[in-house]
Design a protein around this motif. Structure first.
Motif, PDB file in Angstrom:
ATOM      1  N   LEU A 197      -6.846   2.559   8.215  1.00 33.36           N
ATOM      2  CA  LEU A 197      -8.435   2.748   7.961  1.00 33.36           C
ATOM      3  C   LEU A 197      -8.400   1.398   9.254  1.00 33.36           C
ATOM      4  CD1 LEU A 197      -9.894   2.688   5.307  1.00 33.36           C
ATOM      5  CD2 LEU A 197      -8.744   4.773   6.348  1.00 33.36           C
ATOM      6  N   LYS A 198      -7.857   0.343   9.520  1.00 29.85           N
ATOM      7  CA  LYS A 198      -8.477  -0.755  10.790  1.00 29.85           C
ATOM      8  C   LYS A 198      -7.599  -0.250  11.724  1.00 29.85           C
ATOM      9  CE  LYS A 198     -10.673  -4.165  12.462  1.00 29.85           C
ATOM     10  NZ  LYS A 198     -11.874  -4.268  12.784  1.00 29.85           N
ATOM     11  N   GLU A 199      -6.685  -0.104  11.447  1.00 26.26           N
ATOM     12  CA  GLU A 199      -5.835  -0.804  12.507  1.00 26.26           C
ATOM     13  C   GLU A 199      -5.155   0.467  12.994  1.00 26.26           C
ATOM     14  OE1 GLU A 199      -2.301  -2.790  10.742  1.00 26.26           O
ATOM     15  OE2 GLU A 199      -3.066  -5.066  10.539  1.00 26.26           O
ATOM     16  N   ARG A 200      -4.840   1.598  12.384  1.00 26.44           N
ATOM     17  CA  ARG A 200      -4.166   2.712  12.490  1.00 26.44           C
ATOM     18  C   ARG A 200      -5.571   3.303  13.215  1.00 26.44           C
ATOM     19  NH1 ARG A 200      -0.943   7.396   9.632  1.00 26.44           N
ATOM     20  NH2 ARG A 200      -1.493   8.288  10.622  1.00 26.44           N
ATOM     21  N   LEU A 201      -6.621   4.123  12.787  1.00 24.06           N
ATOM     22  CA  LEU A 201      -7.805   4.666  12.599  1.00 24.06           C
ATOM     23  C   LEU A 201      -8.827   4.253  13.309  1.00 24.06           C
ATOM     24  CD1 LEU A 201      -7.556   7.097   9.762  1.00 24.06           C
ATOM     25  CD2 LEU A 201      -6.417   7.247  12.145  1.00 24.06           C
ATOM     26  N   ASP A 202      -8.936   2.703  13.460  1.00 21.10           N
ATOM     27  CA  ASP A 202      -9.381   2.070  14.197  1.00 21.10           C
ATOM     28  C   ASP A 202     -11.596   2.348  13.231  1.00 21.10           C
ATOM     29  OD1 ASP A 202     -11.666   0.151  15.677  1.00 21.10           O
ATOM     30  OD2 ASP A 202     -11.490   1.683  17.617  1.00 21.10           O
ATOM     31  N   VAL A 203     -11.428   2.859  11.421  1.00 25.37           N
ATOM     32  CA  VAL A 203     -12.526   3.115  11.255  1.00 25.37           C
ATOM     33  C   VAL A 203     -13.482   1.314  11.385  1.00 25.37           C
ATOM     34  CG1 VAL A 203     -13.561   3.460   8.224  1.00 25.37           C
ATOM     35  CG2 VAL A 203     -11.737   4.759  10.178  1.00 25.37           C
ATOM     36  N   ARG A 204     -14.735   1.462  11.730  1.00 22.79           N
ATOM     37  CA  ARG A 204     -15.361   0.562  11.904  1.00 22.79           C
ATOM     38  C   ARG A 204     -16.457   0.140  10.412  1.00 22.79           C
ATOM     39  NH1 ARG A 204     -15.177  -1.634  16.328  1.00 22.79           N
ATOM     40  NH2 ARG A 204     -13.639  -0.931  18.046  1.00 22.79           N
ATOM     41  N   VAL A 205     -17.252   1.691   9.729  1.00 18.97           N
ATOM     42  CA  VAL A 205     -17.984   1.750   8.416  1.00 18.97           C
ATOM     43  C   VAL A 205     -17.411   3.076   7.955  1.00 18.97           C
ATOM     44  CG1 VAL A 205     -19.865   2.373   8.097  1.00 18.97           C
ATOM     45  CG2 VAL A 205     -20.117   1.089  10.130  1.00 18.97           C
ATOM     46  N   LEU A 206     -16.908   2.552   6.386  1.00 20.21           N
ATOM     47  CA  LEU A 206     -16.841   2.954   5.624  1.00 20.21           C
ATOM     48  C   LEU A 206     -17.687   4.520   4.752  1.00 20.21           C
ATOM     49  CD1 LEU A 206     -14.396   5.042   4.493  1.00 20.21           C
ATOM     50  CD2 LEU A 206     -13.585   3.082   2.806  1.00 20.21           C
ATOM     51  N   LEU A 207     -17.666   5.104   4.422  1.00 19.81           N
ATOM     52  CA  LEU A 207     -19.167   6.036   3.673  1.00 19.81           C
ATOM     53  C   LEU A 207     -17.900   6.593   2.290  1.00 19.81           C
ATOM     54  CD1 LEU A 207     -20.021   5.974   5.630  1.00 19.81           C
ATOM     55  CD2 LEU A 207     -21.845   7.410   5.545  1.00 19.81           C
ATOM     56  N   ILE A 208     -18.057   6.261   0.890  1.00 11.67           N
ATOM     57  CA  ILE A 208     -17.642   6.882   0.186  1.00 11.67           C
ATOM     58  C   ILE A 208     -18.648   6.925  -1.150  1.00 11.67           C
ATOM     59  CG2 ILE A 208     -15.506   5.093   0.902  1.00 11.67           C
ATOM     60  CD1 ILE A 208     -15.780   4.092  -1.840  1.00 11.67           C
ATOM     61  N   GLY A 209     -17.735   8.298  -1.876  1.00 13.95           N
ATOM     62  CA  GLY A 209     -18.611   8.809  -2.882  1.00 13.95           C
ATOM     63  C   GLY A 209     -18.877   7.872  -4.313  1.00 13.95           C
ATOM     64  N   TYR A 210     -19.685   8.383  -5.083  1.00  8.96           N
ATOM     65  CA  TYR A 210     -19.394   7.036  -6.495  1.00  8.96           C
ATOM     66  C   TYR A 210     -18.687   7.319  -7.113  1.00  8.96           C
ATOM     67  CZ  TYR A 210     -20.245  11.427  -8.927  1.00  8.96           C
ATOM     68  OH  TYR A 210     -19.547  12.272 -10.032  1.00  8.96           O
ATOM     69  N   ASP A 211     -17.899   8.158  -6.876  1.00  2.73           N
ATOM     70  CA  ASP A 211     -16.533   8.660  -8.646  1.00  2.73           C
ATOM     71  C   ASP A 211     -15.446   8.492  -7.125  1.00  2.73           C
ATOM     72  OD1 ASP A 211     -16.795  10.896  -6.921  1.00  2.73           O
ATOM     73  OD2 ASP A 211     -16.179  12.536  -9.152  1.00  2.73           O
ATOM     74  N   ASN A 212     -15.486   8.035  -5.386  1.00  2.00           N
ATOM     75  CA  ASN A 212     -14.198   8.053  -4.535  1.00  2.00           C
ATOM     76  C   ASN A 212     -13.510   6.967  -5.514  1.00  2.00           C
ATOM     77  OD1 ASN A 212     -12.411   8.475  -2.903  1.00  2.00           O
ATOM     78  ND2 ASN A 212     -13.516   8.947  -1.488  1.00  2.00           N
ATOM     79  N   ARG A 213     -12.042   7.108  -5.187  1.00  2.00           N
ATOM     80  CA  ARG A 213     -10.891   5.934  -5.591  1.00  2.00           C
ATOM     81  C   ARG A 213      -9.669   6.435  -4.807  1.00  2.00           C
ATOM     82  NH1 ARG A 213     -14.729   4.306  -8.062  1.00  2.00           N
ATOM     83  NH2 ARG A 213     -15.139   3.811 -10.066  1.00  2.00           N
ATOM     84  N   PHE A 214      -9.054   5.355  -3.441  1.00  2.00           N
ATOM     85  CA  PHE A 214      -7.782   4.965  -3.570  1.00  2.00           C
ATOM     86  C   PHE A 214      -6.860   4.688  -3.397  1.00  2.00           C
ATOM     87  CE2 PHE A 214     -11.033   3.806  -0.681  1.00  2.00           C
ATOM     88  CZ  PHE A 214     -10.491   2.558   0.114  1.00  2.00           C
ATOM     89  N   GLY A 215      -6.116   4.243  -3.056  1.00  2.00           N
ATOM     90  CA  GLY A 215      -5.427   3.043  -3.195  1.00  2.00           C
ATOM     91  C   GLY A 215      -3.762   3.590  -4.322  1.00  2.00           C
ATOM     92  N   ARG A 216      -2.812   2.712  -4.926  1.00  2.00           N
ATOM     93  CA  ARG A 216      -1.654   2.743  -5.883  1.00  2.00           C
ATOM     94  C   ARG A 216      -2.422   2.427  -7.709  1.00  2.00           C
ATOM     95  NH1 ARG A 216       2.754  -1.019  -4.727  1.00  2.00           N
ATOM     96  NH2 ARG A 216       0.904  -2.876  -6.104  1.00  2.00           N
ATOM     97  N   GLY A 217      -2.283   3.567  -7.685  1.00  6.05           N
ATOM     98  CA  GLY A 217      -3.012   3.285  -9.135  1.00  6.05           C
ATOM     99  C   GLY A 217      -4.356   3.403  -8.990  1.00  6.05           C
ATOM    100  N   ARG A 218      -5.429   3.756  -7.713  1.00  3.46           N
ATOM    101  CA  ARG A 218      -6.380   4.164  -7.823  1.00  3.46           C
ATOM    102  C   ARG A 218      -7.044   2.842  -8.895  1.00  3.46           C
ATOM    103  NH1 ARG A 218      -7.534  10.605  -7.100  1.00  3.46           N
ATOM    104  NH2 ARG A 218      -6.387  10.887  -5.422  1.00  3.46           N
ATOM    105  N   SER A 219      -6.412   2.148  -9.187  1.00  5.05           N
ATOM    106  CA  SER A 219      -7.188   1.211 -10.192  1.00  5.05           C
ATOM    107  C   SER A 219      -8.306   0.193  -9.761  1.00  5.05           C
ATOM    108  CB  SER A 219      -5.829   0.166 -10.624  1.00  5.05           C
ATOM    109  OG  SER A 219      -5.620  -0.241  -9.447  1.00  5.05           O
ATOM    110  N   GLU A 220      -8.442   0.037  -8.618  1.00  3.29           N
ATOM    111  CA  GLU A 220      -9.454  -0.875  -7.967  1.00  3.29           C
ATOM    112  C   GLU A 220     -10.933   0.306  -7.729  1.00  3.29           C
ATOM    113  OE1 GLU A 220      -7.475  -4.548  -5.479  1.00  3.29           O
ATOM    114  OE2 GLU A 220      -6.203  -2.052  -4.601  1.00  3.29           O
ATOM    115  N   GLY A 221     -11.855  -0.210  -7.688  1.00  6.84           N
ATOM    116  CA  GLY A 221     -13.177   0.309  -7.829  1.00  6.84           C
ATOM    117  C   GLY A 221     -14.361  -0.760  -6.398  1.00  6.84           C
TER     118      GLY A 221
END
Length: 303
Positions: free
Chosen positions: A93-117
């Motif tokens: 997000l930061k280094e490759r795509l230059d994302v400054r603001v990230l909007l995520i849905g109430y049930d959106n999860r990403f990352g290994r295992g999707r264990s973080e919120g």
């Protein structure tokens, strides 16, 4: 003056349904307010287990129609799958795509295992310079519900949740020419993506576009095993009304409008022809009413 950087959201966006459209509209609005560009981050189809509502090309086209400035398709590689949420936010997000603001849905999860919120994403965002914003739920539309509707043949209901008719693309190949013998020549459609969901067996009122052209033609479609002729496998056959043209080799985009009836076995070819004639009349009446209601104004007249 437009700044560099993006307001982004992440998702599969299968179907680009009304729920997705709500999120994407929030992304575009936030980008406009902050003077940034909008981005949808999605993935190729290698991580999907259920049937797809859209091919990748269809999905990209629908996202473009929404007005998103950029769509980034990430290959779901083993390296990406093993990234933690923080690694993903930093490296992608930061280094490759230059994302400054990230909007995520109430049930959106990403990352290994999707264990973080969400709280974790906010904390990582503060460290990395990414403003993470959570969106509230919007209605009850979800891809799994749309899939269920299509599996039951409820294409009109699915269209209400998608915000557009369900689409199926493919190329016309030679079949057994039974329809031609009966006076109802059909295009034997082979889907472009074998992973895409095929609606329930039955007869449908549809509109079709040829070779990605804007004109839409009234048609009827049969999905099934052709029990009258002891068919052994599922076929997708489209009869385009009032179009005398060899369609072999052409690309078709089928817009599902309404399911007319179940597929059934007839005692004779004559009985089948009578039913096909009735089906054709019903299709014309249904689609003409649809046009009068203000939909499909770009339809090519049946002359």
């Amino acid at each position: 003056m437009m700044k560099t950087g993006y307001v982004a959201t992440i998702g599969m966006f299968d179907g680009v349904h009304l729920g997705h459209q709500y999120v994407l509209q929030q992304v575009m609005q936030t980008a406009h307010e902050r003077g940034l560009q909008s981005m949808a981050i999605t993935f190729d189809h290698t991580l999907r287990k259920e049937a797809l509502l859209t091919t990748l090309d269809e999905k990209l086209s629908l996202l473009q129609q929404m007005g998103i400035d950029r769509t980034e398709v990430l290959a779901f590689t083993e390296e990406l799958r093993q990234m933690t949420a923080r690694e993903f936010m930093k490296q992608v997000l930061k280094e490759r795509l230059d994302v400054r603001v990230l909007l995520i849905g109430y049930d959106n999860r990403f990352g290994r295992g999707r264990s973080e919120g969400f709280d974790d994403y906010v904390r990582y965002g503060r460290e990395l310079g990414i403003d993470v914003i959570q969106l509230s739920a919007h209605g009850t539309v979800c891809s799994s519900l749309i899939r269920q509707q299509l599996k039951e043949g409820r294409v009109a209901e699915a269209a209400h949740m998608l915000g557009h008719p369900y689409l199926l693309e493919g190329r016309v190949e030679h079949g057994e020419h039974i329809g031609t013998r009966l006076g109802f020549p059909t295009a034997n459609l082979v889907p472009e993506d074998r992973q895409q969901l095929i609606p329930a067996s039955g007869v449908y009122a549809v509109r079709v576009a040829l070779d990605h052209q804007p004109a839409l033609y009234a048609a009827m479609m049969n999905i099934g095993h052709r029990p009258t002729f002891e068919g052994q496998h599922t076929t997708l056959e489209v009869h385009v009304l009032h179009l005398n043209e060899n369609l072999y080799g052409h690309h078709l985009t089928v817009h599902f409008i309404e399911r007319l009836r179940n597929e059934q076995r007839f005692d004779s070819e004559r009985a089948l022809v009578r039913q096909l004639e009735a089906d054709a009349r019903q299709v014309e009446e249904l689609l003409n009413n649809d046009t009068k209601a203000g939909r499909y104004e770009d339809e090519t007249p049946n002359e």
